[in-house]
Design a protein around this motif. Structure first.
Motif, short mmCIF file in Angstrom:
data_model
loop_
_atom_site.label_atom_id
_atom_site.label_comp_id
_atom_site.label_asym_id
_atom_site.label_seq_id
_atom_site.Cartn_x
_atom_site.Cartn_y
_atom_site.Cartn_z
N THR A 149 0.86 -1.18 0.00
CA THR A 149 0.00 0.00 0.00
C THR A 149 0.90 1.23 0.00
N SER A 150 0.79 2.05 -1.04
CA SER A 150 1.72 3.18 -1.19
C SER A 150 0.99 4.49 -1.41
N LYS A 151 1.60 5.55 -0.87
CA LYS A 151 1.22 6.93 -1.15
C LYS A 151 2.50 7.67 -1.54
N ASN A 152 2.37 8.94 -1.90
CA ASN A 152 3.55 9.69 -2.29
C ASN A 152 4.59 9.74 -1.17
N GLU A 153 4.12 9.87 0.07
CA GLU A 153 5.05 10.06 1.18
C GLU A 153 5.39 8.80 1.96
N SER A 154 4.75 7.66 1.65
CA SER A 154 5.04 6.45 2.42
C SER A 154 4.61 5.20 1.65
N SER A 155 5.15 4.06 2.09
CA SER A 155 4.77 2.77 1.52
C SER A 155 4.84 1.72 2.61
N THR A 156 3.86 0.81 2.62
CA THR A 156 3.80 -0.25 3.63
C THR A 156 3.66 -1.60 2.96
N LEU A 157 4.53 -2.52 3.35
CA LEU A 157 4.45 -3.90 2.90
C LEU A 157 3.78 -4.72 3.99
N THR A 158 2.67 -5.37 3.65
CA THR A 158 1.95 -6.22 4.60
C THR A 158 2.13 -7.67 4.19
N ILE A 159 2.60 -8.49 5.14
CA ILE A 159 2.75 -9.92 4.90
C ILE A 159 1.67 -10.64 5.70
N HIS A 160 0.74 -11.27 4.99
CA HIS A 160 -0.34 -12.00 5.64
C HIS A 160 0.14 -13.42 5.97
N ASP A 161 -0.37 -13.97 7.07
CA ASP A 161 -0.02 -15.34 7.47
C ASP A 161 1.50 -15.54 7.41
N SER A 162 2.22 -14.67 8.10
CA SER A 162 3.68 -14.70 8.05
C SER A 162 4.23 -16.05 8.51
N MET A 163 5.38 -16.39 7.94
CA MET A 163 6.06 -17.63 8.29
C MET A 163 7.49 -17.32 8.71
N ILE A 164 8.09 -18.26 9.43
CA ILE A 164 9.47 -18.08 9.86
C ILE A 164 10.38 -17.88 8.65
N GLU A 165 10.03 -18.53 7.53
CA GLU A 165 10.83 -18.43 6.31
C GLU A 165 10.80 -17.03 5.70
N ASP A 166 9.86 -16.18 6.14
CA ASP A 166 9.79 -14.81 5.63
C ASP A 166 10.85 -13.91 6.25
N SER A 167 11.54 -14.39 7.26
CA SER A 167 12.57 -13.59 7.93
C SER A 167 13.69 -13.25 6.95
N GLY A 168 14.29 -12.06 7.14
CA GLY A 168 15.39 -11.65 6.29
C GLY A 168 15.44 -10.15 6.11
N ILE A 169 16.28 -9.69 5.16
CA ILE A 169 16.47 -8.27 4.89
C ILE A 169 15.60 -7.86 3.70
N TYR A 170 14.69 -6.92 3.93
CA TYR A 170 13.85 -6.38 2.86
C TYR A 170 14.35 -4.98 2.50
N GLU A 171 14.07 -4.56 1.28
CA GLU A 171 14.51 -3.25 0.81
C GLU A 171 13.34 -2.50 0.18
#
Length: 241
Positions: A149-171
Motif C-alpha cells: 500500500t503506497s502513497k507519495n510520502e510512504s509505503s507499507t508492505l503487509t505480509i499475511h499469514d507470516s512464516m518463519i521463512e519470511d525472515s530476512g532483509i527487505y529493501e
C-alpha cells in the motif's frame, strides 16, 4: 549673457535580464550555485539575502554543504544592481527517513507490517514510485500473502499469514523523476509458541522437580522395606582358650 548647459547622457537598461537555471538537490550532499551576472551579485534564500555560516559565498558562487530538509525545500535566486536576476529551479531527489531501529518482529501466522517514509522528494507535486525487494533481492510481486500500500510520502508492505521463512532483509525503494533512494529493513518472524516459552519453562521445572521428589521418595520406601525384610544373624560369642 550666455548660459552654458552641460547635458549628461544616462544610459538606462530597457529590459533586465531574467533567467532560470536548474539545480539538482540531494539531501545530505553539497550544492554550488553560480550566478553568471555582472558583479557585484547577491544571493537570496526564500526572498531574504543569504547570510550565515550555512552559506559560503565567494564572488559569483554560493555553496551549501550537507543539505538539510529546509535547504532542499528553500527557494533560491541571485541578482545584481542592474536588476538582472537568475532564478534557481530545484530538482529534488527522494530521501527516506532513517529509522534508528530497523528491526521488525512478527509472530508466525500473524500479519507483519514493514513501512518506509519519504523525508524529501515528494514535495512540489512530485510523484513517487515504490518498489520492494525480498531477502533474495528480487522485486516483490503482489500475491495473496504480500500486499503493498503506497502513497507519495510512504509505503507499507503487509505480509499475511507470516512464516518463519519470511525472515530476512527487505529493501524499500522510492523513485521520482530525478533519482532514487532506498532503505533496508530486517524482519524476524518467530514461532507462535515463542510467547509460551517462559510459561513452558516454568512448567518444565516443576515437572523435573516432581520427578526428582518421586524418585527419592520411591527410593526411600524401597530402602526401608529392604531393611525390614532383611534377616539378621545373631552374634555368637566364642570363648577362646
Amino acid at each position: 549673457m550666455y548660459h552654458l548647459y552641460f547635458l549628461t547622457k544616462i544610459h538606462h537598461k530597457e529590459h533586465a535580464l531574467i533567467e532560470n537555471e536548474t539545480i539538482l538537490l540531494v539531501y545530505g550532499s553539497e550544492v554550488k550555485l553560480t550566478c553568471n551576472l555582472t558583479t557585484p551579485v547577491k544571493f537570496f534564500v526564500n526572498g531574504a539575502e543569504a547570510k550565515g555560516e550555512n552559506y559560503e559565498i565567494a564572488d559569483l558562487t554560493m555553496k551549501i554543504k550537507n543539505l538539510k530538509k529546509a535547504d532542499v525545500l528553500n527557494s533560491y535566486f541571485c541578482n545584481n544592481s542592474q536588476g538582472d536576476q537568475i532564478n534557481f529551479q530545484t530538482e529534488i531527489t527522494p530521501h527516506l527517513y532513517k529509522v534508528d531501529f530497523l528491526n521488525f518482529f512478527g509472530v508466525s501466522g500473524k500479519k507483519v507490517y514493514l513501512s518506509c517514509y519519504v523525508l524529501v522528494g515528494y514535495q512540489n507535486n512530485l510523484d513517487i514510485e515504490w518498489m520492494w525487494k525480498n531477502p533474495k533481492g528480487e522485486i516483490l510481486n503482489l500475491t495473496h500473502r504480500f500486499e503493498i500500500t503506497s502513497k507519495n510520502e510512504s509505503s507499507t508492505l503487509t505480509i499475511h499469514d507470516s512464516m518463519i521463512e519470511d525472515s530476512g532483509i527487505y529493501e524499500c525503494i522510492a523513485v521520482n523523476t530525478y533519482g532514487s533512494h532506498s532503505r533496508t529493513l530486517k524482519l524476524v518472524v518467530k514461532s507462535n509458541l515463542t510467547p509460551l516459552w517462559p510459561f513452558l519453562g516454568t512448567i518444565g521445572q516443576f515437572v523435573v522437580l516432581a520427578f526428582i521428589l518421586l524418585y527419592y521418595e520411591f527410593g526411600a520406601k524401597r530402602e526401608v522395606k529392604f531393611f525390614k525384610n532383611k534377616k539378621t544373624t545373631p552374634l555368637v560369642e566364642r570363648n577362646t582358650i
